[in-house]
Design an enzyme around this catalytic site. Structure first.
Site, PDB file in Angstrom:
ATOM      1  NE  ARG B  50      -3.516  -2.211   2.720  1.00 19.78           N
ATOM      2  CZ  ARG B  50      -4.229  -2.502   3.796  1.00 19.78           C
ATOM      3  NH1 ARG B  50      -4.166  -1.716   4.864  1.00 19.78           N
ATOM      4  NH2 ARG B  50      -5.001  -3.557   3.829  1.00 19.78           N
ATOM      5  CG  ASP B  52       1.943   6.285   2.747  1.00 19.93           C
ATOM      6  OD1 ASP B  52       0.931   5.610   2.996  1.00 19.93           O
ATOM      7  OD2 ASP B  52       2.921   6.380   3.519  1.00 19.93           O
ATOM      8  CE1 TYR B 110       7.323   1.057  -1.084  1.00 14.98           C
ATOM      9  CE2 TYR B 110       7.821  -0.911   0.198  1.00 14.98           C
ATOM     10  CZ  TYR B 110       6.894  -0.052  -0.379  1.00 14.98           C
ATOM     11  OH  TYR B 110       5.555  -0.303  -0.261  1.00 14.98           O
ATOM     12  NE  ARG B 197       7.163   9.678   3.237  1.00 17.36           N
ATOM     13  CZ  ARG B 197       5.950  10.119   3.494  1.00 17.36           C
ATOM     14  NH1 ARG B 197       4.889   9.361   3.254  1.00 17.36           N
ATOM     15  NH2 ARG B 197       5.780  11.321   3.998  1.00 17.36           N
TER      16      ARG B 197
END
Lengths: 244, 244
Positions: B50, B52, B110, B197
Site C-alpha cells: 500500500r 502512500d 523500495y 521514509r
C-alpha cells in the site's frame, strides 16, 4: 552594465514554448518575471533557441544585462527560489559585454527520445515519444550520419515559417539505443523551425523501408515540406546544449 | 475463475496513494475502474504493497480473479488503452488460483531517490527529493548494512498505524551514488507504515554526525517513533519490485 549568462533546464509540458507571447505562459516570460522581481527592474532575456510548446531543455542558454551586483551563486539561488519548479537555473556565469546567447552560439544540440517497446511508461510519459514498432537503429544511424554537412533543409521546415536561408550545417547526427530508449541526437550551427521533429517523423516513416536512406535524400532534395513525413510530437524533444 | 497477476508502474504524484478510499482518486480505484470497464464485471484487485499519497512504483504487483477469456497480451493492451497515462501495466501473467499478491510475496524492495547537489532539477522534481547538503554515502551505506537482519522497527512506524508485530526482516539495505543521485534501497519481508521514509529521514538527520551509526541503533532500540527523525517526503519513494 553586467552581462549574465544562465543555463536552464525545463520541463516544457505546461508551457507554450520558450518565446514570450501575449496571453500564454512561456518559459521566457516566467524567467523575465522572476528576474524583474529579484532585481526590481524590468529585465529582458535573450535565448539561444526558441523551443516549441511542449519541448524541453536540459541546457538552454540565455543572457541578460543588469545593474545588479548580486553574485552568480546568489542569482542562481534567488532565481531557483522564485521560479516555478519546472524551470531550474543550473548555471550562472558573468560573461563579456558582447556575449549574445543567440548570435554567439556556435552550435546547438537537440535530442529526440523515443520509448521503443510494446508498452508505454508512466514516468516518461511527458519526456519520451512512445513508438511500439521496433526501430532499426543501425539503419537509422547510417541515415543520420549521411546528413552531416551543409544542406538545404527546406523539406524539414515548418510551413509558414520559411527562413530566407534554409541552409544548415549538421556537425553530428546519430541514432543510438539504450535499453528501451532510442535517441536521435543532432548538432548543427542552426535549425529551421520544426526541423528536428520533421526529420525524426520522416525517419520513423521510413523505418521499415528497404531503401530508406535513398528516400531520405530524395525528400531532402525535393526542398518541399510536403515530401517529408509528419512531425514527431513535441514531448520527445529536448534542447540538450548550446556551444559557444 | 482465472487468476491474473499484473505488474504496474505509476507516477503517484496525482493520486492519494494505492488503497481505495471514499472521495479520493487512488491507483487501486483507477485500475479497478479500468478492469470493470474492460471485463464488464465489477472487479476487485489485491495489491502487494500500500503505497502512500505521492509515492511511485516501478514494479507494484496486484492480482484479480476473472471469468474473462482475454489473453495476457490483450489484457495489457486494453488496460493501457483505458488507464490514465500515469499508470501503466508493464506485465500481465496468468497465475495459479492460490497466488495472492500480498500474502504470497516473499519480499518487497523500495528505493528512495535523493537529488544531492546545490540546485534542483525541473525534470526530476516529482521523483527525487532535493537535498543540497553533501551526503556521506559511504557512512550511510555502512549504517544501511548494519540494519540487515530481524529487528523491531517500532521507532520507524507511523504513529497511529501500529502493527501487532513490528518486526521486519531486512534482507538487503544499501546506499549508493550515481552522479548527483543518491539512492537508498531496502529489501525486506515486510514494511511498517511510513518505515522507509522514517529511516531515510533519520539517515539525513544523522548525516553529519560522527557517531551516526551508534545513534541509529539507539533510535532503533528505543522502539519509539519520537526518537527518530522526521519522515523524508513521499515523492522520493518508489516501490521497485516484489518477489514471489
Amino acid at each position: 552594465m553586467r552581462n549574465i549568462k544562465i543555463t536552464i533546464e525545463y520541463d516544457g509540458t505546461n508551457y507554450h514554448g520558450w518565446q514570450i507571447q501575449p496571453n500564454a505562459i512561456t518559459i521566457q516570460a516566467a524567467i523575465q518575471d522572476a528576474l524583474t522581481k529579484i532585481t526590481k527592474t524590468q529585465t529582458q532575456i535573450i535565448g539561444a533557441g526558441r523551443t516549441d510548446a511542449g519541448v524541453h531543455a536540459a541546457g538552454q542558454v540565455a543572457n541578460f544585462h543588469t545593474h545588479s551586483q548580486m553574485s552568480s551563486t546568489a542569482f542562481q539561488k534567488a532565481l531557483n527560489a522564485t521560479l516555478p519548479r519546472d524551470i531550474v537555473i543550473i548555471d550562472v556565469e558573468e560573461v563579456p559585454p558582447d556575449f549574445h546567447a543567440r548570435f554567439s552560439a556556435v552550435s546547438r544540440t537537440y535530442r529526440y527520445t523515443i520509448l521503443n517497446r510494446t508498452y508505454p511508461s508512466a514516468l516518461l510519459r511527458n519526456n519520451a515519444y512512445f513508438f511500439p514498432e521496433p526501430i532499426d537503429v543501425q539503419g537509422a544511424d547510417t541515415a543520420c550520419r549521411s546528413l552531416v554537412g551543409v544542406r538545404d533543409f527546406s523539406s524539414f521546415q515548418r510551413s509558414g515559417s520559411e527562413r530566407i536561408n534554409p541552409t544548415c550545417e549538421i556537425y553530428e547526427c546519430r541514432c543510438l539505443r539504450e535499453e528501451d530508449l532510442v535517441y536521435f541526437e543532432i548538432e548543427a550551427d542552426a535549425f529551421l523551425r520544426g526541423m528536428v521533429r520533421a526529420i525524426v517523423g520522416t525517419f520513423l516513416k521510413l523505418n521499415d523501408k528497404e531503401d530508406g536512406i535513398n528516400q531520405l535524400h530524395k525528400i531532402l532534395n525535393a526542398q518541399d515540406r510536403s515530401a517529408a513525413g509528419a512531425s514527431a510530437p513535441p514531448h520527445g524533444l529536448s534542447l540538450l546544449r548550446v556551444k559557444y
